[in-house]
Design a protein around this motif. Structure first.
Motif, PDB file in Angstrom:
ATOM      1  N   LEU A  31       0.814  -1.204   0.000  1.00 54.39           N
ATOM      2  CA  LEU A  31       0.000   0.000   0.000  1.00 54.39           C
ATOM      3  C   LEU A  31       0.848   1.253   0.000  1.00 54.39           C
ATOM      4  O   LEU A  31       2.036   1.226   0.293  1.00 54.39           O
ATOM      5  CB  LEU A  31      -0.949  -0.005   1.203  1.00 54.39           C
ATOM      6  CG  LEU A  31      -0.372  -0.380   2.561  1.00 54.39           C
ATOM      7  CD1 LEU A  31       0.104   0.828   3.296  1.00 54.39           C
ATOM      8  CD2 LEU A  31      -1.428  -1.112   3.354  1.00 54.39           C
ATOM      9  N   LYS A  32       0.166   2.340  -0.338  1.00 50.36           N
ATOM     10  CA  LYS A  32       0.817   3.651  -0.400  1.00 50.36           C
ATOM     11  C   LYS A  32       0.398   4.455   0.820  1.00 50.36           C
ATOM     12  O   LYS A  32      -0.792   4.583   1.107  1.00 50.36           O
ATOM     13  CB  LYS A  32       0.399   4.372  -1.675  1.00 50.36           C
ATOM     14  CG  LYS A  32       1.218   5.599  -1.988  1.00 50.36           C
ATOM     15  CD  LYS A  32       0.834   6.143  -3.353  1.00 50.36           C
ATOM     16  CE  LYS A  32       1.754   7.252  -3.772  1.00 50.36           C
ATOM     17  NZ  LYS A  32       1.410   7.757  -5.109  1.00 50.36           N
ATOM     18  N   GLU A  33       1.395   4.969   1.531  1.00 47.97           N
ATOM     19  CA  GLU A  33       1.158   5.806   2.703  1.00 47.97           C
ATOM     20  C   GLU A  33       2.062   7.024   2.618  1.00 47.97           C
ATOM     21  O   GLU A  33       3.269   6.881   2.452  1.00 47.97           O
ATOM     22  CB  GLU A  33       1.468   5.047   3.999  1.00 47.97           C
ATOM     23  CG  GLU A  33       0.497   3.946   4.319  1.00 47.97           C
ATOM     24  CD  GLU A  33       0.864   3.202   5.596  1.00 47.97           C
ATOM     25  OE1 GLU A  33       1.972   3.415   6.138  1.00 47.97           O
ATOM     26  OE2 GLU A  33       0.044   2.391   6.040  1.00 47.97           O
ATOM     27  N   GLY A  34       1.474   8.176   2.748  1.00 49.47           N
ATOM     28  CA  GLY A  34       2.261   9.400   2.739  1.00 49.47           C
ATOM     29  C   GLY A  34       3.125   9.566   1.502  1.00 49.47           C
ATOM     30  O   GLY A  34       4.238  10.061   1.596  1.00 49.47           O
ATOM     31  N   GLY A  35       2.627   9.113   0.360  1.00 51.00           N
ATOM     32  CA  GLY A  35       3.368   9.259  -0.891  1.00 51.00           C
ATOM     33  C   GLY A  35       4.421   8.186  -1.151  1.00 51.00           C
ATOM     34  O   GLY A  35       5.072   8.208  -2.182  1.00 51.00           O
ATOM     35  N   ARG A  36       4.588   7.230  -0.224  1.00 47.22           N
ATOM     36  CA  ARG A  36       5.571   6.149  -0.393  1.00 47.22           C
ATOM     37  C   ARG A  36       4.857   4.800  -0.400  1.00 47.22           C
ATOM     38  O   ARG A  36       3.864   4.609   0.287  1.00 47.22           O
ATOM     39  CB  ARG A  36       6.591   6.167   0.743  1.00 47.22           C
ATOM     40  CG  ARG A  36       7.439   7.441   0.731  1.00 47.22           C
ATOM     41  CD  ARG A  36       8.555   7.394   1.720  1.00 47.22           C
ATOM     42  NE  ARG A  36       9.423   6.257   1.421  1.00 47.22           N
ATOM     43  CZ  ARG A  36      10.293   5.750   2.261  1.00 47.22           C
ATOM     44  NH1 ARG A  36      10.411   6.258   3.476  1.00 47.22           N
ATOM     45  NH2 ARG A  36      11.045   4.739   1.932  1.00 47.22           N
ATOM     46  N   SER A  74       9.571   2.367  -6.775  1.00 48.20           N
ATOM     47  CA  SER A  74      10.290   2.009  -5.551  1.00 48.20           C
ATOM     48  C   SER A  74       9.314   1.770  -4.405  1.00 48.20           C
ATOM     49  O   SER A  74       8.199   2.299  -4.394  1.00 48.20           O
ATOM     50  CB  SER A  74      11.288   3.106  -5.183  1.00 48.20           C
ATOM     51  OG  SER A  74      10.611   4.286  -4.884  1.00 48.20           O
ATOM     52  N   TYR A  75       9.744   0.958  -3.451  1.00 47.01           N
ATOM     53  CA  TYR A  75       8.937   0.639  -2.280  1.00 47.01           C
ATOM     54  C   TYR A  75       9.871   0.212  -1.161  1.00 47.01           C
ATOM     55  O   TYR A  75      11.028  -0.122  -1.398  1.00 47.01           O
ATOM     56  CB  TYR A  75       7.926  -0.480  -2.582  1.00 47.01           C
ATOM     57  CG  TYR A  75       8.573  -1.786  -2.951  1.00 47.01           C
ATOM     58  CD1 TYR A  75       8.848  -2.750  -1.982  1.00 47.01           C
ATOM     59  CD2 TYR A  75       8.935  -2.058  -4.268  1.00 47.01           C
ATOM     60  CE1 TYR A  75       9.464  -3.949  -2.313  1.00 47.01           C
ATOM     61  CE2 TYR A  75       9.540  -3.251  -4.604  1.00 47.01           C
ATOM     62  CZ  TYR A  75       9.798  -4.191  -3.638  1.00 47.01           C
ATOM     63  OH  TYR A  75      10.412  -5.371  -3.966  1.00 47.01           O
TER      64      TYR A  75
END
Length: 153
Positions: A31-36, A74-75
């Motif tokens: 998942l995506k949190e705060g743009g990351r 990226s992750y």
């Protein structure tokens, strides 16, 4: 690649690695949190997860992710214990955690509510049984949106 596809591939890759180490694969999130973007793998075992367990799983999975999971951006990879409020994902977990406090949320209202806090009493005929203040409620497994262990009521 869609998030649910990534989760499914990671589960397939992670399962043999954790099983070989005597560890349970509890959950995978992408998942995506705060743009990351974050790829989180939650593992557990009866005597608890150590830092070494997390490192072992992380190193083994990290190599395979690059080869087998085409993620174009990226992750961050995180491997950890599910914590005290561990999600309940498998049918057998409802019996495994019998007598423990839990919070269960349903897709549709049952008796006018969608959120139930009580003590897990296992399963009965395809239903999850939860004791809410001395009254047993049977919730059809397919109606459960989410369930997690909770602190004592």
């Amino acid at each position: 690649m869609a998030s649910h596809q990534v989760v499914k591939l990671v589960q397939q890759i992670a399962l043999p690695i954790v099983q070989e180490a005597g560890i349970e694969l509890v959950d995978v999130e992408f998942l995506k949190e705060g743009g990351r973007w974050y790829l989180r793998i939650f593992i557990d075992k009866p005597d608890g997860i150590s830092h070494e367990d997390c490192r072992f799983v992380s190193e083994r999975i990290d190599r395979l992710l690059d080869e087998k999971v085409p993620i174009s951006h990226s992750y961050s990879l995180e491997v950890s214990s599910p914590g005290i409020e561990r999600p309940i994902k498998k049918l057998e977990d409802y019996s495994r955690f019998k007598e423990r406090s839990a919070v269960v949320t349903t897709f549709v209202p049952i008796n006018g509510r969608k959120k139930f806090s009580g003590r897990l009493m296992g399963t009965r005929m395809g239903n999850v049984v939860i004791d809410i203040d001395g009254t047993e409620l049977c919730i059809p497994l397919e109606q459960i949106a989410s369930a997690r262990l909770a602190g004592e009521l």
